[in-house]
Design a protein around this motif. Structure first.
Motif, PDB file in Angstrom:
ATOM      1  N   GLU A 250     -10.385  -1.658  -4.711  1.00  0.00           N
ATOM      2  CA  GLU A 250     -11.359  -2.658  -4.294  1.00  0.00           C
ATOM      3  C   GLU A 250     -11.469  -2.823  -2.779  1.00  0.00           C
ATOM      4  OE1 GLU A 250     -10.870  -6.453  -6.371  1.00  0.00           O
ATOM      5  OE2 GLU A 250      -9.594  -5.417  -7.838  1.00  0.00           O
ATOM      6  N   GLY A 251     -10.434  -2.417  -2.055  1.00  0.00           N
ATOM      7  CA  GLY A 251     -10.412  -2.681  -0.625  1.00  0.00           C
ATOM      8  C   GLY A 251     -10.632  -1.464   0.241  1.00  0.00           C
ATOM      9  N   ASN A 252      -9.710  -0.499   0.176  1.00  0.00           N
ATOM     10  CA  ASN A 252      -9.791   0.683   1.027  1.00  0.00           C
ATOM     11  C   ASN A 252      -9.023   1.828   0.359  1.00  0.00           C
ATOM     12  OD1 ASN A 252      -9.712   2.673   2.967  1.00  0.00           O
ATOM     13  ND2 ASN A 252      -9.000   1.360   4.617  1.00  0.00           N
ATOM     14  N   PRO A 253      -9.718   2.808  -0.219  1.00  0.00           N
ATOM     15  CA  PRO A 253      -9.027   3.890  -0.926  1.00  0.00           C
ATOM     16  C   PRO A 253      -8.280   4.834  -0.006  1.00  0.00           C
ATOM     17  CG  PRO A 253     -11.378   4.347  -0.794  1.00  0.00           C
ATOM     18  CD  PRO A 253     -11.187   2.953  -0.263  1.00  0.00           C
ATOM     19  N   ASN A 254      -8.499   4.717   1.302  1.00  0.00           N
ATOM     20  CA  ASN A 254      -7.871   5.647   2.249  1.00  0.00           C
ATOM     21  C   ASN A 254      -6.570   5.137   2.844  1.00  0.00           C
ATOM     22  OD1 ASN A 254      -9.915   7.645   2.099  1.00  0.00           O
ATOM     23  ND2 ASN A 254     -11.214   6.413   3.432  1.00  0.00           N
ATOM     24  N   ILE A 255      -6.247   3.877   2.611  1.00  0.00           N
ATOM     25  CA  ILE A 255      -5.113   3.270   3.309  1.00  0.00           C
ATOM     26  C   ILE A 255      -3.804   3.570   2.586  1.00  0.00           C
ATOM     27  CG2 ILE A 255      -4.993   1.019   2.151  1.00  0.00           C
ATOM     28  CD1 ILE A 255      -5.061  -0.170   5.101  1.00  0.00           C
ATOM     29  N   LEU A 256      -2.718   3.649   3.340  1.00  0.00           N
ATOM     30  CA  LEU A 256      -1.389   3.810   2.767  1.00  0.00           C
ATOM     31  C   LEU A 256      -0.846   2.457   2.316  1.00  0.00           C
ATOM     32  CD1 LEU A 256       0.099   6.171   5.506  1.00  0.00           C
ATOM     33  CD2 LEU A 256      -0.582   6.859   3.204  1.00  0.00           C
ATOM     34  N   ILE A 257      -0.133   2.455   1.216  1.00  0.00           N
ATOM     35  CA  ILE A 257       0.494   1.233   0.696  1.00  0.00           C
ATOM     36  C   ILE A 257       1.989   1.304   1.007  1.00  0.00           C
ATOM     37  CG2 ILE A 257       0.915  -0.201  -1.322  1.00  0.00           C
ATOM     38  CD1 ILE A 257      -2.054   0.054  -0.561  1.00  0.00           C
ATOM     39  N   VAL A 258       2.463   0.323   1.774  1.00  0.00           N
ATOM     40  CA  VAL A 258       3.876   0.278   2.177  1.00  0.00           C
ATOM     41  C   VAL A 258       4.567  -0.832   1.395  1.00  0.00           C
ATOM     42  CG1 VAL A 258       5.499   0.014   4.086  1.00  0.00           C
ATOM     43  CG2 VAL A 258       3.247   1.070   4.482  1.00  0.00           C
ATOM     44  N   ILE A 259       5.638  -0.471   0.691  1.00  0.00           N
ATOM     45  CA  ILE A 259       6.388  -1.443  -0.108  1.00  0.00           C
ATOM     46  C   ILE A 259       7.838  -1.445   0.349  1.00  0.00           C
ATOM     47  CG2 ILE A 259       7.161  -2.093  -2.419  1.00  0.00           C
ATOM     48  CD1 ILE A 259       4.642  -0.756  -3.504  1.00  0.00           C
ATOM     49  N   GLU A 260       8.250  -2.583   0.869  1.00  0.00           N
ATOM     50  CA  GLU A 260       9.652  -2.756   1.263  1.00  0.00           C
ATOM     51  C   GLU A 260      10.467  -3.174   0.052  1.00  0.00           C
ATOM     52  OE1 GLU A 260      12.401  -5.579   4.152  1.00  0.00           O
ATOM     53  OE2 GLU A 260      10.229  -5.560   4.436  1.00  0.00           O
ATOM     54  N   GLY A 261      11.704  -2.749   0.005  1.00  0.00           N
ATOM     55  CA  GLY A 261      12.581  -3.146  -1.085  1.00  0.00           C
ATOM     56  C   GLY A 261      12.968  -4.611  -0.998  1.00  0.00           C
ATOM     57  N   ILE A 262      13.778  -5.049  -1.941  1.00  0.00           N
ATOM     58  CA  ILE A 262      14.237  -6.443  -1.966  1.00  0.00           C
ATOM     59  C   ILE A 262      15.325  -6.624  -0.914  1.00  0.00           C
ATOM     60  CG2 ILE A 262      15.431  -8.176  -3.341  1.00  0.00           C
ATOM     61  CD1 ILE A 262      13.999  -7.055  -5.794  1.00  0.00           C
ATOM     62  N   ASN A 263      15.143  -7.625  -0.069  1.00  0.00           N
ATOM     63  CA  ASN A 263      16.033  -7.793   1.077  1.00  0.00           C
ATOM     64  C   ASN A 263      17.308  -8.566   0.756  1.00  0.00           C
ATOM     65  OD1 ASN A 263      16.683  -9.463   3.883  1.00  0.00           O
ATOM     66  ND2 ASN A 263      15.997  -7.348   4.216  1.00  0.00           N
TER      67      ASN A 263
END
Length: 628
Positions: A250-263
């Motif tokens: 829905e937003g931007n198909p070209n962008i990278l998705i960054v997911i940080e782990g549980i801190n």
């Protein structure tokens, strides 16, 4: 621990020599030497030409807040290190943005992690003029409009920018009970998601805004721990999985998705359970998006924290080791177990780039010897394993009332003068040059590896095919899982809710992407490959791409028609109702830890699933038909 005092004259001479040798007449050639959009190939980030783009990054903080939450917000001493950013990227009050960006270029970085708070993007009050005294072009703007202008300046220079949702409220991170512990602590999930869709859409036309870093340092609040697949309000895997797909669709198909782990989880008291999970849960349950080449995992490491040490001194301090307490060899081992393995283990469902998106240490004054050793070891770790990185922080203040020496570039609020990494008195120069000067990695092109992705039906439907999403529900009322477009199912769990997808070998969908939903044995006409069991088999020249269950019982199998005639050889029936039955190389990894699994060879396709509902059985998968 002992401390040592660094000799200013020694490091001024050292820095001068390094500048003369390395930097005179040289710019940051890497800034313009890449073409968006970016994607991933195995453990590497690549540009649109398949050339590796290593994230050599720094954090430019401030727009997420520097206020500590106590006292008058307009008083500098009530902000972290007396540095009042006014909810803007720090430094704009005392340094022209071009000078700040010149400093970034001198550091030889190519990417800026740019934190923001949800509160900031909703703030429509124009900033005060003196907050941007060194940048009068920003007068009269709102904080978000200044953020816009900063992004434009950065990307016009050639820097890549990763948006980072650092906090809900505009406060310094990370205090106990500060309301920023989770993405939804001070706001709803819906607001969080809509804010992200707003942000990625806002910069969609700018190809150098490359990433969406979904939330910073997810951690325990006063009463509750975050979890990974708990199917509750605190489920970080579920929240990040849902938002990542919404951003890409829905937003931007070209962008990278960054997911940080549980801190952080648990209460930091000796005798009570507490831990810093980081990326440890990813090995058991990774993310699968509709686009399989857009995921980056991230983690943070500091000398004063530890795998089970909160970083506190006094209240909240435990007897656990801090990272600075480890030997070099032990530090490497613990960091690999917490994060590095995700990038270093090849051909696994979780294999992805790992970005150490925060690390740092103070560069001036009395420095703990253990901190200095840790920093050297950290640089060695990043270069040994060739990981992407982002230093914290890039910008800070040094002056009569500012003694925080963490930043690589500092400005004096009293004089406006700069005191940076290469200005003569920072002991980190040599280590930093080693880090940014390290070539590493494949060159010039990164080969495209086999993709391995897992399906997780533990909680709900898990359809990751854009084609199927456009078609609707193939088995209403059942829980469904389907591989991303271009991948096929190659394994499934006897516990029903997990499956493994891959693009190994050349099995491609026919033109128009036709599918057949199988709910009986109509196509199981070529011999009884699972005697006494119900066999949902694909039609000839078709392969399994999805399945549906009701409770645990197989409800339907979804088959894709192949673009070419498929063979009928291969390993045949693979039973896994009493033990694992997978290839010896274990390609793809353990996609359902603790459960029996069946998996075809990498050059085979899955042609059917067998199950039984006889007394004592629940109808879960018991065998698969593998062909080539």
């Amino acid at each position: 621990m002992p401390t040592f005092v660094l000799s200013g004259s020694f490091f001024r001479l050292q820095a001068l020599i390094l500048v003369l040798i390395l930097f005179v007449g040289q710019g940051n050639a890497t800034l313009s030497d890449w073409t968006p959009p970016l994607s991933t190939r195995g453990r590497y980030v690549v540009d649109s030409n398949g050339v590796r783009f290593k994230l050599k990054a720094g954090n430019w903080h401030g727009a997420s807040g520097t206020y500590t939450g106590s006292g008058d917000i307009n008083v500098e001493s009530n902000h972290h290190a007396n540095e009042n950013a006014h909810t803007l990227p720090l430094g704009l009050q005392y340094a022209a943005i071009d000078d700040i960006l010149d400093g970034f270029e001198s550091l030889r970085i190519n990417t800026i992690r740019l934190p923001f708070s949800n509160q900031m993007i909703h703030d429509t009050t124009p900033i005060q003029n003196d907050w941007v005294a060194a940048n009068p072009q920003f007068k009269g703007l709102t904080p978000l409009q200044v953020y816009d202008a900063v992004i434009k300046a950065l990307t016009d220079r050639g820097f890549a920018v990763i948006l980072n949702n650092h906090t809900n409220k505009s406060l310094w991170c990370c205090g106990a009970g500060d309301g920023n512990e989770r993405w939804n602590k001070s706001q709803t999930d819906d607001v969080w998601q809509s804010d992200w869709l707003f942000m990625v859409s806002r910069y969609r036309s700018n190809g150098r805004v490359i990433g969406a870093d979904l939330y910073n340092e997810v951690r325990r609040d006063i009463l509750n721990d975050p979890d990974w697949n708990g199917n509750n309000t605190y489920d970080w895997w579920k929240a990040s999985q849902a938002l990542g797909n919404r951003i890409l669709t829905e937003g931007n198909p070209n962008i990278l998705i960054v997911i940080e782990g549980i801190n952080w989880t648990g209460i930091p008291l000796d005798g009570l359970p507490h831990h810093r999970p980081t990326l440890e849960p990813v090995g058991d349950l990774s993310h699968t998006f509709v686009a399989t080449n857009k995921l980056i995992y991230s983690a943070h490491f500091y000398a004063y924290t530890g795998p089970s040490h909160s970083g506190a001194t006094g209240i909240g301090e435990t007897s656990d080791l801090r990272y600075r307490d480890y030997s070099k060899a032990d530090l490497f081992e613990v960091m690999n177990s917490q994060a590095g393995y995700v990038a270093l283990d090849i051909d696994q469902h979780y294999t992805a780039p790992v970005w150490i998106s925060e690390f740092g240490v103070e560069g001036r004054g009395d420095i703990l010897a253990a901190d200095a050793t840790w920093f050297d070891n950290m640089i060695s770790y990043l270069t040994t394993y060739d990981l992407d990185f982002a230093f914290w922080p890039l910008v800070g203040y040094l002056g009569p009332n500012n003694t925080n020496g963490w930043a690589l570039l500092n400005w004096n609020p009293a004089t406006g003068g700069r005191d940076g990494l290469y200005d003569g008195n920072d002991w980190r120069v040599s280590a930093w040059n080693t880090l940014v000067g390290f070539a590493g990695g494949p060159s010039p092109l990164v080969t495209t590896p086999t993709r391995w992705q897992m399906l997780n039906l533990d909680q709900d439907d898990f359809v990751q095919s854009l084609v199927q999403m456009s078609r609707g529900d193939w088995d209403s009322g059942a829980r469904k899982g389907m591989c991303p477009d271009g991948l096929r199912m190659i394994g499934v769990s006897a516990a029903s809710t997990r499956a493994l997808c891959t693009n190994s070998a050349s099995y491609t969908w026919a033109s128009g992407n036709p599918t057949v939903t199988v709910s009986n044995e109509a196509y199981a006409t070529e011999g009884d490959w699972a005697s006494g069991y119900t066999k949902y088999q694909c039609p000839p020249n078709s392969y399994v791409v999805g399945y549906a269950i009701r409770t645990a019982e197989v409800s339907t199998v979804l088959c894709a028609e192949a673009s070419t005639t498929l063979g009928t050889g291969g390993s045949g029936t693979r039973w896994f109702d009493q033990e694992d039955n997978r290839p010896t190389d274990s390609a793809g990894g353990d996609f359902h830890y603790g459960e029996y699994k069946g998996q075809c060879e990498t050059d085979e396709y899955m042609a059917g699933i067998a199950f039984t509902t006889r007394i004592g059985s629940n109808g879960s998968p018991a065998a698969i038909l593998c062909r080539s």
